[in-house]
Write a protein that holds these residues in place. Structure first.
Motif, PDB file in Angstrom:
ATOM      1  N   ARG A 277       0.847  -1.185   0.000  1.00  0.00           N
ATOM      2  CA  ARG A 277       0.000   0.000   0.000  1.00  0.00           C
ATOM      3  C   ARG A 277       0.879   1.230   0.000  1.00  0.00           C
ATOM      4  O   ARG A 277       2.074   1.148   0.268  1.00  0.00           O
ATOM      5  CB  ARG A 277      -0.971  -0.028   1.185  1.00  0.00           C
ATOM      6  N   TYR A 278       0.290   2.373  -0.323  1.00  0.00           N
ATOM      7  CA  TYR A 278       1.047   3.619  -0.419  1.00  0.00           C
ATOM      8  C   TYR A 278       0.367   4.714   0.393  1.00  0.00           C
ATOM      9  O   TYR A 278      -0.866   4.830   0.399  1.00  0.00           O
ATOM     10  CB  TYR A 278       1.164   4.073  -1.879  1.00  0.00           C
ATOM     11  N   ILE A 285      -3.174   6.465   4.233  1.00  0.00           N
ATOM     12  CA  ILE A 285      -3.033   5.499   3.143  1.00  0.00           C
ATOM     13  C   ILE A 285      -4.082   5.791   2.081  1.00  0.00           C
ATOM     14  O   ILE A 285      -5.280   5.870   2.379  1.00  0.00           O
ATOM     15  CB  ILE A 285      -3.184   4.053   3.658  1.00  0.00           C
ATOM     16  N   THR A 286      -3.647   5.934   0.844  1.00  0.00           N
ATOM     17  CA  THR A 286      -4.551   6.303  -0.240  1.00  0.00           C
ATOM     18  C   THR A 286      -4.639   5.249  -1.346  1.00  0.00           C
ATOM     19  O   THR A 286      -5.615   5.231  -2.091  1.00  0.00           O
ATOM     20  CB  THR A 286      -4.115   7.635  -0.872  1.00  0.00           C
ATOM     21  N   VAL A 287      -3.639   4.397  -1.476  1.00  0.00           N
ATOM     22  CA  VAL A 287      -3.593   3.410  -2.553  1.00  0.00           C
ATOM     23  C   VAL A 287      -3.196   2.066  -1.953  1.00  0.00           C
ATOM     24  O   VAL A 287      -2.302   2.003  -1.104  1.00  0.00           O
ATOM     25  CB  VAL A 287      -2.569   3.816  -3.641  1.00  0.00           C
ATOM     26  N   VAL A 300       1.779  -0.887  -5.877  1.00  0.00           N
ATOM     27  CA  VAL A 300       1.115  -0.639  -4.597  1.00  0.00           C
ATOM     28  C   VAL A 300      -0.407  -0.682  -4.699  1.00  0.00           C
ATOM     29  O   VAL A 300      -1.093  -0.391  -3.719  1.00  0.00           O
ATOM     30  CB  VAL A 300       1.546   0.714  -3.993  1.00  0.00           C
ATOM     31  N   GLY A 301      -0.940  -1.043  -5.859  1.00  0.00           N
ATOM     32  CA  GLY A 301      -2.379  -1.244  -5.962  1.00  0.00           C
ATOM     33  C   GLY A 301      -3.104  -0.099  -6.632  1.00  0.00           C
ATOM     34  O   GLY A 301      -2.547   0.644  -7.454  1.00  0.00           O
ATOM     35  N   ILE A 373       5.195   3.068  -7.606  1.00  0.00           N
ATOM     36  CA  ILE A 373       5.914   4.220  -7.063  1.00  0.00           C
ATOM     37  C   ILE A 373       7.380   4.131  -7.461  1.00  0.00           C
ATOM     38  O   ILE A 373       8.061   3.146  -7.161  1.00  0.00           O
ATOM     39  CB  ILE A 373       5.784   4.291  -5.527  1.00  0.00           C
ATOM     40  N   VAL A 374       7.849   5.177  -8.138  1.00  0.00           N
ATOM     41  CA  VAL A 374       9.239   5.216  -8.583  1.00  0.00           C
ATOM     42  C   VAL A 374      10.147   5.751  -7.481  1.00  0.00           C
ATOM     43  O   VAL A 374      11.259   5.281  -7.294  1.00  0.00           O
ATOM     44  CB  VAL A 374       9.361   6.080  -9.854  1.00  0.00           C
TER      45      VAL A 374
END
Length: 489
Positions: A277-278, A285-287, A300-301, A373-374
């Motif tokens: 998750r992100y 947490i949003t993603v 991360v979804g 996410i990079v």
């Protein structure tokens, strides 16, 4: 706003609704002790908590929530300068801790000894006063200046936790296990308030040791496990403990990108593909990947319910959602922060003119909405020879080499290319040229490292994240081939 959830249907006196490092409290005991704290601190502008991994920290935080007083978690290992800044900036009027856990000689506001307060009677717990909005003031890491106080509202926490409960099928039937610090979003908001809101018992292991996770699975029926990548890497290095997690329902990784080799090894040993998750302090947490859906290594979804995301180029123009093109990730969501304490200019600068929060993270979004996410815009987007290169992609390629244990990639100045890809690697027996060739075989030629520094360890913070601003301080052994021409870069 009742952050602690509706206790209806729960056994208030069931043992160990919260267990921290071997000490347990029923929900009724926790609320009684927290009510005593609430009575002691009611009306304060803000209160700090010496946030050790103890029952007293949980009692203090819940007491602040009951009183409607903003709680400021204070990292127990913070140095004098950081501690003084947080206490002064937050205007915390009291400091809560176990009597023997904090030395009053260190200075600061008056101490409230949480363990000395008599539990409140069986009367209903106090309700926060009308208008109580801020639940927590969490401080940033301060990598770009003095740490800023992030105002987290009660409504944002409720929205974020309810979205995660839906995404992860998280219910009172779960037993949550983790050993994360209690002064960050991961360990405190998700790992304590999330358990209380869903009604799932919490087993905090004191520290996130693989053997402790295994013991919690076997003795307490742990079903939901939280960890950062460093924790899961250590679990993979302890196969016996990893196999003890086969009976779990869900393994969740966050706070930093989970290396693909760790994802694969964890799935092999435990039988669980971990959920990633992100989020960040300002957004919660949003993603996230879903309990009932796909889990993809290196991703991360998709956005949680109520969350909208977009990626944009430096000029603000949209970036195509092709899964490859990176851009700054921007977010709109009900779980966003209320602003930076006392910093209206910084708060305004954190948003675009049309109301999107600038995360400062670089991401790529696929056509199906999956996010990768990079890294951070400030350290993980490398501009080399006209190309935009994500450090995370190069790091994952390096970690696929069997000799590599850790890797961190940054851009460093280059007279011809602007920036070159530079890697700091902890490896057993591999040479720099060998690793450069290994990456070049897997990624485009312009993404290979130009320089590889072989190091003994990477600098990390309390959450296991690599502190890239400190990489240049590490003693290194440098390996680099002759620089390629711009045409072949």
């Amino acid at each position: 706003m009742d952050l602690l959830g509706d206790p209806a249907g729960r056994a208030e006196d069931a043992p160990d609704a919260v267990r921290v490092d071997g000490r347990g409290l029923s929900r009724a005991e926790l609320l009684a002790r927290a009510a005593a704290v609430a009575a002691e601190i009611g009306g304060a502008e803000a209160v700090a908590v010496h946030a050790t991994a103890t029952v007293e920290t949980v009692v203090a935080v819940v007491g602040g929530i009951l009183a409607g007083v903003p709680v400021v978690p204070l990292p127990p290992d913070s140095g004098p300068a950081e501690r003084d800044h947080i206490l002064g900036d937050s205007k915390a009027r009291l400091l809560m801790a176990a009597r023997d856990a904090f030395d009053p000689a260190a200075g600061g506001p008056p101490l409230v000894p949480v363990d000395d307060l008599p539990s409140a009677s069986s009367a209903p717990a106090p309700q926060p006063p009308p208008g109580a909005a801020t639940a927590l003031v969490l401080y940033t890491s301060g990598t770009t200046g003095a740490p800023k106080g992030v105002l987290i509202s009660r409504a944002a926490i409720a929205a974020g936790l309810d979205a995660l409960a839906e995404a992860w099928d998280w219910t009172a039937g779960d037993v949550l296990v983790h050993g994360l610090p209690l002064f960050h979003v991961h360990g405190l908001v998700l790992g304590v308030l999330g358990a209380l809101r869903t009604g799932s018992p919490l087993v905090h292991t004191g520290r996130p040791r693989p053997a402790a996770y295994a013991a919690a699975a076997e003795r307490h029926g742990g079903s939901l496990f939280f960890g950062v990548p460093t924790v899961w890497s250590r679990v993979c290095d302890d196969p016996a403990s990893a196999r003890a997690l086969r009976g779990a329902r869900l393994l969740v990784s966050g706070s930093a990108a989970l290396p693909v080799p760790v994802f694969d090894r964890l799935a092999e040993l435990t039988g669980h593909r971990p959920v990633e998750r992100y989020g960040m302090t300002e957004t919660l947490i949003t993603v996230s990947a879903r309990a009932g859906g796909d889990r993809r290594p290196g991703h991360v979804g998709t956005p949680l319910p109520g969350v909208r995301t977009r990626v944009v180029a430096e000029d603000g123009s949209p970036v195509p959602c092709d899964g490859e093109t990176p851009g700054e990730l921007q977010v709109r969501a009900p779980m966003l922060f209320s602003g930076y304490l006392g910093r209206p200019e910084a708060t305004a600068a954190a948003y675009t003119p049309d109301g999107w929060f600038r995360t400062g993270d670089i991401a790529a979004i696929g056509p199906d909405g999956w996010h990768r996410i990079v890294g951070r815009a400030s350290t993980d987007l490398i501009k080399s020879g006209g190309y935009r290169i994500g450090a995370g992609e190069v790091e994952n390629a390096l970690l696929a080499h069997p000799a590599v244990r850790e890797a961190a990639v940054v851009g460093t100045p280059h007279a011809d290319l602007g920036e070159q890809v530079t890697a700091y690697v902890v490896a057993d027996g591999a040479t720099g040229p060998e690793l450069i060739d290994f990456v070049a075989e897997r990624l485009s030629a312009h993404k290979r490292p130009r320089v590889v520094h072989l190091v003994g360890a990477l600098p990390r913070n309390a959450m296991g994240k690599v502190v890239k601003t400190r990489l240049a301080e590490i003693p290194t052994e440098t390996n680099s081939p002759e620089a390629a021409s711009p045409e072949t870069a």
